[in-house]
Design a protein around this motif. Structure first.
Motif, PDB file in Angstrom:
ATOM      1  N   UNK A   1      40.623  41.279  40.360  1.00 55.38           N
ATOM      2  CA  UNK A   1      39.709  40.320  39.729  1.00 55.38           C
ATOM      3  C   UNK A   1      40.502  39.351  38.882  1.00 55.38           C
ATOM      4  N   UNK A   2      40.246  38.045  39.090  1.00 55.56           N
ATOM      5  CA  UNK A   2      40.899  37.003  38.313  1.00 55.56           C
ATOM      6  C   UNK A   2      39.895  36.060  37.660  1.00 55.56           C
ATOM      7  N   UNK A   3      38.623  36.331  37.817  1.00 57.09           N
ATOM      8  CA  UNK A   3      37.592  35.449  37.280  1.00 57.09           C
ATOM      9  C   UNK A   3      36.335  36.297  37.095  1.00 57.09           C
ATOM     10  N   UNK A   4      35.482  35.916  36.164  1.00 55.03           N
ATOM     11  CA  UNK A   4      34.286  36.708  35.892  1.00 55.03           C
ATOM     12  C   UNK A   4      33.006  36.047  36.371  1.00 55.03           C
ATOM     13  N   UNK A   5      33.126  34.934  37.093  1.00 50.86           N
ATOM     14  CA  UNK A   5      31.961  34.290  37.686  1.00 50.86           C
ATOM     15  C   UNK A   5      31.753  34.816  39.103  1.00 50.86           C
ATOM     16  N   UNK A   6      30.560  34.646  39.627  1.00 53.08           N
ATOM     17  CA  UNK A   6      30.198  35.178  40.940  1.00 53.08           C
ATOM     18  C   UNK A   6      30.987  34.495  42.054  1.00 53.08           C
TER      19      UNK A   6
END
Length: 881
Positions: free
Chosen positions: A211-216
């Motif tokens: 995971x490198x981002x917390x948006x969908x």
């Protein structure tokens, strides 16, 4: 979402987990019809499907979930099909249509379940709750006390509404599958709504998660050894096939919903319809040159716009206003105002209403009759339909915000997203909180938030906390009922999640070019008595009163509304008045004698880091207040409405001119042209043969060698066409298969892959002996199966690409299968009575799968040995072309 699998079949998935497959034979037959028979083609294909859900259901037990099929993927390298719901994956054999296994996002195989009918969604039932306070409650004067006493009963009613609204459905986990794609090394990537990415091998085994981002995750695209991921935040990231993050950038101001690769560019499609292209080599030296060249030409494509925005706020105290009051407040809009935003507080109160509203919010329902009345009547005051058009609204229980754009401005207004943050009881009830609209005006994001903070003189800390909570947590989404997510946040800093550096969100409001907070902030005057305040108001000594303003003090201390501004207050305090009492004599003179206060305010910030900055593409929105007044003649509430008008300068990009400048740079800059030419490089490869003859089920292996020592080579093998020997011994013409995959008699593994520099890949060619032809009508098998023993030919094409362009080099291989001269008579096999139970484990080895097929065929031959050879021969001739 129809998908073509390796065997040329068309598969589709839909609601309730229904999966259908259309065999290639039925498709080919419809395509071969004469012009006079073409009208029958659609009917023939439509009814020729196979219901795969019934195919894998035995004794009312089915391994497939009854959830809607969201995505489908054809794995050409292994002849498999993936069908994906929000929470589960199903893996199928593309040739036999056998369900191999069903597994969850954690990789665990799911057990079979009893097949039950899918219930349709139930309509929302109206639930009315009426609770009458006792005389004792009334005498204590405590609406809050009464609310606390009846809270349990009301929340029970809210739970009932929640149960009714979700009847026949299930509550989905906040981690769902949002995208799925196959990468060129043969692995499958699935993206989740929490921003994580799961990597699977071709057998459905979970390899790793990162995971490198917390948006969908909205979409995934691959070429060569690179993978691009598009997020709901508008961010685009590029990774290598091992999952290592190479770079990321903000592609759009709203979700990236699709990506496509063409030439030397990857194109991204945003939710608002915008399309942008990025070099496949990005980030790299080419980007630096293009950025510098475009910056030098900035003046040619910069356009300056000016609009006037009027913002109004009013705590209406559960009442309604006369047409005259609305005209006094908003009806004096001058012809140069292009955008009107109105925020209301206390549109509707009462414990029952608030609890029911909270329940409705959990299932995506909003609004009320009172709220609609206000929207309709404000629209009338603005001459809606003729002068203005409503562009958006949002209600959260007692809070409401709505916006109207003048007809001439409407073409430049779009992407209207809504948000709501409750701050009432337990941060769950909407009597306090904020509702917001984010509006794109001339491609600049403007956010407007209508608020109602905690009441009472001493609750300064709670008011500050309300602002902080709203500012940090307000996340804008498309209005209920629209598809997809529209959260638009950008990167601020990185945090460590599971060992990876993950980009953390900045608040949505922090990313806007202009933010306006309006509403009943409830900050009071402190250190002053009621009589002193009344005297200062009557003398219009507002400068002295402002020194006693809690909001002014808190802002100076940096505790609230950080970085925001307010116009100079030159109007009397707007709270608290006796209803229907005109003039300043209408201030509260009852038992409590609440001290007058400027509760109702409008604050803002624009793009300026310093107050003297000029409007430019680096500082695209600069606003100034031209009017800030209160309508003291309006008496329907204990608050007076306020109105603030802004003059706003906006710097925008003329995209047409910018594209023209970009094209001129591409054409005229020799360094850029040289880099683009280099990006079209295709690695040099050789194929060990151009002709293969198959006999007696033997495996033929050929090699694809990557002669390049610096770049990986991506390959894809397709079937260009096939032919069969006619009964008179002559060969039929090569029939193009277009995108219909391989014929069932031919197996190629792997059909896609990635070859490292200087290495080779072995490709196995195998003939499937028992090619069966089936006819289905409405999912039911209609004919017998038969063995096809004729000589067959096919032409394979091997497409080679690099990682920085879709430029392709092609090799061709002729495949010929010769049947043995003394072939056994063909065997007729009845359609199976019931489907084979689905397997929970995938057979990974090709040899074991072929052995299983051969033993199954031998058993079928034994089972039907009672047929005489002549009878079998005649039946076969009738069924086989």
């Amino acid at each position: 979402m129809p998908r073509m699998n390796l065997a040329g079949e068309i598969w589709s998935g839909s609601e309730g987990g229904v999966i259908k497959a259309w065999p290639y034979d039925a498709i080919a037959k419809s395509l071969s019809l004469s012009p006079e028979e073409r009208h029958m083609a659609a009917l023939l294909v439509e009814r020729a499907y196979i219901d795969l859900r019934n195919h894998c259901t035995v004794g009312n037990v089915c391994s497939l979930p009854a959830s809607d099929v969201k995505y489908m993927l054809s794995d050409h390298s292994r002849a498999k099909v993936w069908t994906v719901t929000s929470m589960t994956f199903a893996l199928w054999d593309a040739r036999t249509r056998e369900l191999l296994k069903v597994f969850g996002m954690d990789g665990q195989v799911e057990s079979a379940r009893l097949e039950t009918p899918v219930m349709p969604e139930q309509p929302m039932e109206e639930v009315e709750v009426k609770v009458k306070p006792s005389k004792k409650d009334k005498s204590q004067g405590g609406s809050l006390n009464f609310f606390q006493k009846s809270r349990n009963a009301l929340m029970g009613a809210a739970d009932a509404v929640r149960r009714v609204a979700t009847k026949g459905t299930f509550v989905e986990d906040n981690r769902r599958t949002g995208a799925v794609a196959q990468v060129n090394d043969g692995t499958i990537w699935s993206g989740c709504t929490n921003g994580s990415i799961i990597q699977w091998d071709g057998n459905g085994n979970r390899m790793q998660e990162f995971q490198y981002h917390t948006s969908s995750v909205q979409c995934i695209k691959s070429l060569g050894d690179r993978v691009w991921v598009g997020y709901a935040s508008g961010t685009v990231q590029v990774m290598d096939i091992e999952g290592t993050l190479l770079a990321g950038w903000t592609g759009h101001s709203c979700p990236v919903i699709r990506m496509a690769i063409g030439g030397s560019y990857i194109y991204t499609l945003a939710h608002h319809g915008g399309i942008r292209g990025w070099p496949l080599t990005s980030p790299g030296p080419l980007d630096d040159i293009l950025r510098t060249e475009l910056a030098n030409r900035e003046l040619s494509y910069t356009r300056m716009e000016k609009i006037n925005i009027m913002v109004g706020s009013w705590n209406v105290a559960q009442g309604k206003a006369s047409a005259e009051s609305l005209k006094a407040w908003l009806g004096s809009v001058s012809s140069d105002v292009g955008l009107v935003v109105v925020g209301l507080q206390e549109v509707e109160m009462g414990a029952g209403f608030l609890a029911i509203s909270a329940a409705k919010e959990t299932v995506g329902l909003e609004g009320s009759a009172n709220g609609q009345w206000w929207i309709d009547n404000i629209g009338k005051a603005l001459d809606e339909g003729t002068s203005f058009h409503r562009v958006g609204s949002r209600q959260l229980a007692a809070l409401l915000i709505a916006a109207w754009a003048r007809k001439s401005l409407k073409p430049y207004v779009g992407d209207v997203d809504a948000a709501a943050v409750p701050c009432g009881l337990g941060r769950a009830i909407g009597n306090k909180g904020g509702v917001g609209l984010r509006i794109r005006v001339y491609d600049r994001k403007m956010c407007f938030v209508s608020n109602h903070f905690a009441a009472h003189l001493e609750a300064v800390g709670r008011r500050n906390a309300d602002f902080d909570h709203i500012y940090r947590t307000m996340a804008f989404n498309k209005p209920h009922g629209s598809t997809g997510s529209a959260t638009s946040v950008q990167l601020h800093r990185t945090v460590n999640v599971n060992g990876n550096q993950v980009d953390e969100f900045r608040p949505d409001l922090a990313e806007a070019d202009m933010v306006v907070f309006l509403g009943d902030f409830n900050y009071r005057l402190y250190g002053i008595t009621y009589d002193e305040a009344r005297d200062m108001v009557s003398q219009r000594s507002f400068d002295w009163l402002r020194e006693k303003d809690q909001l002014r003090v808190e802002m100076k201390a940096g505790k609230v509304f950080q970085g925001m501004r307010e116009g100079l207050i030159k109007f009397p305090p707007t709270y608290k008045f006796q209803k229907h009492q005109p003039g300043l004599g209408g201030y509260d003179s009852g038992e409590k004698k609440r001290i007058p206060a400027w509760c109702d305010r409008v604050l803002y910030r624009d793009s300026r880091a310093v107050s003297v900055a000029e409007c430019s593409l680096e500082c695209p929105v600069v606003a100034a207040i031209t009017s800030y007044v209160a309508c003291m003649e309006v008496t329907e509430s204990d608050h007076k409405p306020v109105r603030c008008t802004f003059s706003v300068d906006i710097a925008r990009v003329d995209e047409l001119v910018r594209r023209q400048e970009y094209g001129e740079i591409i054409e005229s800059n020799e360094e850029v042209r040289s880099m683009l030419k280099e990006s079209c490089f295709v690695p040099d490869t050789t194929v060990s043969t151009d002709e293969i003859i198959l006999e007696n089920q033997e495996n033929i292996v050929f090699q694809i060698t990557n002669n390049c020592e610096t770049s990986k080579a991506s390959f894809e093998i397709l079937c260009e066409g096939q032919s069969t020997k006619k009964e008179d011994g002559t060969k039929s013409e090569i029939v193009p298969r277009a995108s219909f995959g391989f014929p069932l008699w031919l197996e190629v593994q792997p059909a896609v892959g990635l070859i490292k520099p200087g290495e080779s890949m072995e490709i196995t060619i195998h003939h499937e002996d028992f090619y069966t032809q089936e006819e289905f009508v409405d999912g039911i098998p209609q004919n017998w199966w038969c063995e096809d023993t004729r000589d067959k030919e096919a032409v394979l094409i091997v497409n080679i690409t690099g990682s920085t362009s879709t430029e392709t080099k092609t090799h061709r291989i002729n495949i010929r299968h010769q049947c043995p001269a003394t072939s056994a008579p063909p065997t007729i096999i009845n359609p199976p009575v019931s489907a084979t139970p689905p397997s929970n484990a995938l057979t990974s080895e090709v040899s074991s799968k072929r052995s299983s097929k051969k033993s199954q065929t031998n058993r079928q031959q034994q089972d039907y040995a009672q047929f005489g050879s002549s009878e079998v021969h005649d039946l076969c001739r009738m069924r086989c072309p």
